[in-house]
Design an enzyme around this catalytic site. Structure first.
Site, PDB file in Angstrom:
ATOM      1  N   GLU A   5      66.708   6.736  51.747  1.00 35.45           N
ATOM      2  CA  GLU A   5      67.816   7.516  51.182  1.00 35.45           C
ATOM      3  C   GLU A   5      67.328   8.949  51.101  1.00 35.45           C
ATOM      4  O   GLU A   5      66.513   9.279  50.241  1.00 35.45           O
ATOM      5  CB  GLU A   5      68.145   7.016  49.770  1.00 35.45           C
ATOM      6  CG  GLU A   5      68.798   5.665  49.735  1.00 35.45           C
ATOM      7  CD  GLU A   5      70.259   5.715  50.101  1.00 35.45           C
ATOM      8  OE1 GLU A   5      70.767   6.795  50.448  1.00 35.45           O
ATOM      9  OE2 GLU A   5      70.889   4.654  50.049  1.00 35.45           O
TER      10      GLU A   5
ATOM     11  N   GLU B  44      69.386  21.717  53.014  1.00 33.42           N
ATOM     12  CA  GLU B  44      69.572  21.336  51.619  1.00 33.42           C
ATOM     13  C   GLU B  44      68.766  22.273  50.704  1.00 33.42           C
ATOM     14  O   GLU B  44      67.545  22.356  50.815  1.00 33.42           O
ATOM     15  CB  GLU B  44      69.089  19.893  51.428  1.00 33.42           C
ATOM     16  CG  GLU B  44      69.367  19.331  50.051  1.00 33.42           C
ATOM     17  CD  GLU B  44      68.811  17.918  49.893  1.00 33.42           C
ATOM     18  OE1 GLU B  44      67.702  17.650  50.383  1.00 33.42           O
ATOM     19  OE2 GLU B  44      69.477  17.089  49.266  1.00 33.42           O
TER      20      GLU B  44
HETATM   21  P1  NAD Z   1      60.000  14.024  48.143  1.00 33.42           P
HETATM   22  O1  NAD Z   1      60.250  13.505  49.511  1.00 33.42           O
HETATM   23  O2  NAD Z   1      59.171  15.221  47.987  1.00 33.42           O
HETATM   24  O3  NAD Z   1      59.316  12.899  47.244  1.00 33.42           O
HETATM   25  C1  NAD Z   1      59.931  11.627  47.046  1.00 33.42           C
HETATM   26  C2  NAD Z   1      58.840  10.618  46.718  1.00 33.42           C
HETATM   27  O4  NAD Z   1      58.046  10.426  47.902  1.00 33.42           O
HETATM   28  C3  NAD Z   1      57.866  11.077  45.635  1.00 33.42           C
HETATM   29  O5  NAD Z   1      57.545   9.983  44.813  1.00 33.42           O
HETATM   30  C4  NAD Z   1      56.663  11.541  46.431  1.00 33.42           C
HETATM   31  O6  NAD Z   1      55.447  11.456  45.713  1.00 33.42           O
HETATM   32  C5  NAD Z   1      56.673  10.558  47.585  1.00 33.42           C
HETATM   33  N1  NAD Z   1      55.987  11.009  48.797  1.00 33.42           N
HETATM   34  C6  NAD Z   1      55.732  12.263  49.200  1.00 33.42           C
HETATM   35  N2  NAD Z   1      55.092  12.259  50.391  1.00 33.42           N
HETATM   36  C7  NAD Z   1      54.946  10.967  50.746  1.00 33.42           C
HETATM   37  C8  NAD Z   1      54.394  10.310  51.872  1.00 33.42           C
HETATM   38  N3  NAD Z   1      53.830  10.976  52.884  1.00 33.42           N
HETATM   39  N4  NAD Z   1      54.437   8.966  51.924  1.00 33.42           N
HETATM   40  C9  NAD Z   1      55.007   8.257  50.934  1.00 33.42           C
HETATM   41  N5  NAD Z   1      55.539   8.824  49.829  1.00 33.42           N
HETATM   42  C10 NAD Z   1      55.525  10.165  49.744  1.00 33.42           C
HETATM   43  O7  NAD Z   1      61.434  14.196  47.504  1.00 33.42           O
HETATM   44  P2  NAD Z   1      61.779  14.775  46.061  1.00 33.42           P
HETATM   45  O8  NAD Z   1      61.633  16.252  46.169  1.00 33.42           O
HETATM   46  O9  NAD Z   1      61.067  14.028  44.996  1.00 33.42           O
HETATM   47  O10 NAD Z   1      63.302  14.356  45.908  1.00 33.42           O
HETATM   48  C11 NAD Z   1      64.321  15.169  46.361  1.00 33.42           C
HETATM   49  C12 NAD Z   1      64.905  14.659  47.672  1.00 33.42           C
HETATM   50  O11 NAD Z   1      65.427  13.335  47.483  1.00 33.42           O
HETATM   51  C13 NAD Z   1      66.048  15.507  48.135  1.00 33.42           C
HETATM   52  O12 NAD Z   1      65.951  15.767  49.508  1.00 33.42           O
HETATM   53  C14 NAD Z   1      67.267  14.633  47.840  1.00 33.42           C
HETATM   54  O13 NAD Z   1      68.383  14.907  48.636  1.00 33.42           O
HETATM   55  C15 NAD Z   1      66.730  13.264  48.052  1.00 33.42           C
HETATM   56  N6  NAD Z   1      67.562  12.286  47.335  1.00 33.42           N
HETATM   57  C16 NAD Z   1      68.364  11.452  48.062  1.00 33.42           C
HETATM   58  C17 NAD Z   1      69.177  10.527  47.407  1.00 33.42           C
HETATM   59  C18 NAD Z   1      70.060   9.594  48.183  1.00 33.42           C
HETATM   60  O14 NAD Z   1      70.602   8.650  47.596  1.00 33.42           O
HETATM   61  N7  NAD Z   1      70.240   9.786  49.486  1.00 33.42           N
HETATM   62  C19 NAD Z   1      69.158  10.444  46.015  1.00 33.42           C
HETATM   63  C20 NAD Z   1      68.328  11.299  45.308  1.00 33.42           C
HETATM   64  C21 NAD Z   1      67.515  12.222  46.002  1.00 33.42           C
END
Ligand code: NAD
Length: 437
Positions: free
Chosen positions: A253, A384
């Site tokens: 997601e 975004e």
């Molecule tokens: P992010 O991708 O930076 O981090 C998300 C999670 O992934 C964190 O727990 C992080 O520690 C982990 N992570 C980071 N690098 C990783 C890797 N290489 N391997 C595995 N895990 C890793 O995202 P964020 O900044 O925490 O969240 C915001 C993003 O989430 C935005 O782009 C938003 O649009 C998206 N989002 C989507 C939905 C949906 O339903 N589509 C809902 C909420 C947020």
């Protein structure tokens, strides 16, 4: 009462434990900039411990538990979340900067409902056909759990995203290793406190730490059968690449850039009201935020004339105040990211009608902003921003229900959250064919 400077532990195999490396990381309240807690900085070894505990619980009985057993435990979890709803809302507000009143009314009830929904759905999950499709043989379809599910959550709705992930995973008979965002781990740890008395050891584990090594470690681990990530598009691609080496199932997601298309004959009052909610709820840190307004040429100027005062009227301030509509952004990094987008847009010729600057006080604050871009292919229109910046759907943006699926198209990933369709994604179909002789 504010959160004391508590030093948390991780929850692995039914026990509270520090990280094997012994290091801790700070958790910050973005409304004040102050450190409010410390959590363990997880390592590869912690991932291994958690996955092994989850695998042991899966093989040791959870995968064979009856739907009714899982359902009853999940209903207990839902009741426990409801009973602790105010506490969850307070922690979430302090950790993410969310307005407390909206967190209580708009987030906790659907979170409780999500767990209740999947508790019920656990008992009606079915294979679609049973019958004789070859003479002398009978066929049946079973839906079986996958094994250990690695659930990797973002910071914008920490508890809600955890619920969307653990609900279908546990209901289907999987065990879970949940990794909350390094910025917002506190409600996941509170959830583990409640789950500790409800689920057998190892069924639900929470490990804290950074994307690398903890998130990526989960993706790499051969004992994990499926990874569910809510996060950035770039993280999703990285996860999909890494998961390929062990052929894990991946549920993604990812980010969004939701457009609002306003026709010339639209009801302007309603449009402005919806953009105000849909664009600035959770300070715009929402993958479905109404961030990109595309208006008909005859209504464009009038819409801007009405939108700017509506945005000016937003009450930005202390998340704990009842009348606050917008709090801070989640972190300094996020303010830098949002402000970078706006500054680059200005350089590219965009006009900032309102906002466009950080709010100068302690914490991570940014003004609600409306930008009129130079052209439709500008970065601020196509990428975004994930902040309170609208560049000016079918009529609504934020509302969701647990019976219906939620998920992206194209670069927003694949895999649906919520609904029976999500539950099916946390299972595999097995065809069992038996000879009638
Ligand atoms: P992010 O991708 O930076 O981090 C998300 C999670 O992934 C964190 O727990 C992080 O520690 C982990 N992570 C980071 N690098 C990783 C890797 N290489 N391997 C595995 N895990 C890793 O995202 P964020 O900044 O925490 O969240 C915001 C993003 O989430 C935005 O782009 C938003 O649009 C998206 N989002 C989507 C939905 C949906 O339903 N589509 C809902 C909420 C947020």
């Amino acid at each position: 009462m504010s959160t004391t400077l508590r030093r948390h532990e991780m929850f692995i195999g039914g026990e509270w434990t520090p990280s094997t490396g012994g290091d801790m990381q700070e958790v910050v309240n973005p409304a004040t900039g102050k450190v409010i807690a410390h959590v363990p900085k997880g390592t590869d070894k912690d991932v291994d411990r958690a996955v092994n505990a989850a695998r042991k619980a899966f093989d040791g009985g959870w995968s064979d538990s009856t739907p009714r057993d899982r359902s009853e435990r999940m209903l207990k979890l839902a009741e426990a979340i409801a009973a602790n709803g105010d506490e969850f809302a307070r922690i979430e507000s302090e950790n993410v900067g969310k307005p407390l009143a909206a967190t209580k009314s708009e987030e906790i009830p659907p979170i409780v409902d999500c767990i209740r929904f999947f508790a019920g759905a656990a008992r009606v999950l079915e294979g679609r056909a049973t019958g004789e499709y070859m003479s002398g043989f009978t066929s049946m379809l079973r839906r079986e759990p996958l094994g250990v599910v690695g659930s990797i959550a973002p910071w914008n709705y920490p508890l809600m995203m955890a619920a969307w992930k653990i609900g279908p995973a546990l209901a289907a008979g999987n065990t879970v290793v949940l990794k909350p965002s390094e910025w917002t781990p506190l409600t996941a740890l509170k959830l583990a406190e409640l789950a500790a008395d409800i689920f057998p050891p190892g069924v639900f584990n929470v490990i804290t730490g950074d994307g690398e090594p903890v998130g990526a470690g989960i993706v790499r681990h051969p004992g994990v059968s499926m990874v569910s990530l809510t996060g950035d598009v770039a993280t999703g691609k990285e996860v999909a690449r890494a998961a390929a080496s062990t052929l894990k199932r991946v549920h993604l997601e990812l980010g969004g850039k939701a457009p609002v298309i306003v026709f010339d004959d639209a009801d302007l009052d309603k449009v402005v009201e919806w953009i105000k909610i849909g664009g600035y709820f959770n300070a715009g840190q929402d993958c479905t935020a109404a961030t990109r307004v595309i208006a008909g040429s005859h209504i464009h100027e009038k819409l801007l004339g009405d939108l700017v005062p509506a945005v000016r009227s937003l009450k930005v301030g202390d998340p704990m105040s009842d009348d606050t509509e917008m709090g801070p952004l989640v972190s300094e990094e996020q303010v830098t990211r949002v402000s970078g987008f706006v500054e680059r847009a200005k350089k590219a010729g965009a006009e900032v009608l309102i906002g466009g600057a950080r709010i100068k006080k302690a914490g991570s604050w940014y003004e609600p902003t409306v930008v009129v871009p130079k052209g439709p292919t500008d970065e601020i229109v196509t990428k975004e921003v994930f902040g309170p910046v609208v560049t000016v759907r079918i009529n609504t943006h934020i509302p969701l229900v647990n019976e219906m699926p939620h998920g992206g198209y194209k670069q927003s990933g694949y895999g649906k959250d919520m609904s029976i369709y999500s539950l099916e994604e946390y299972t595999q179909i097995k065809h069992v064919m038996a000879s009638l002789d």
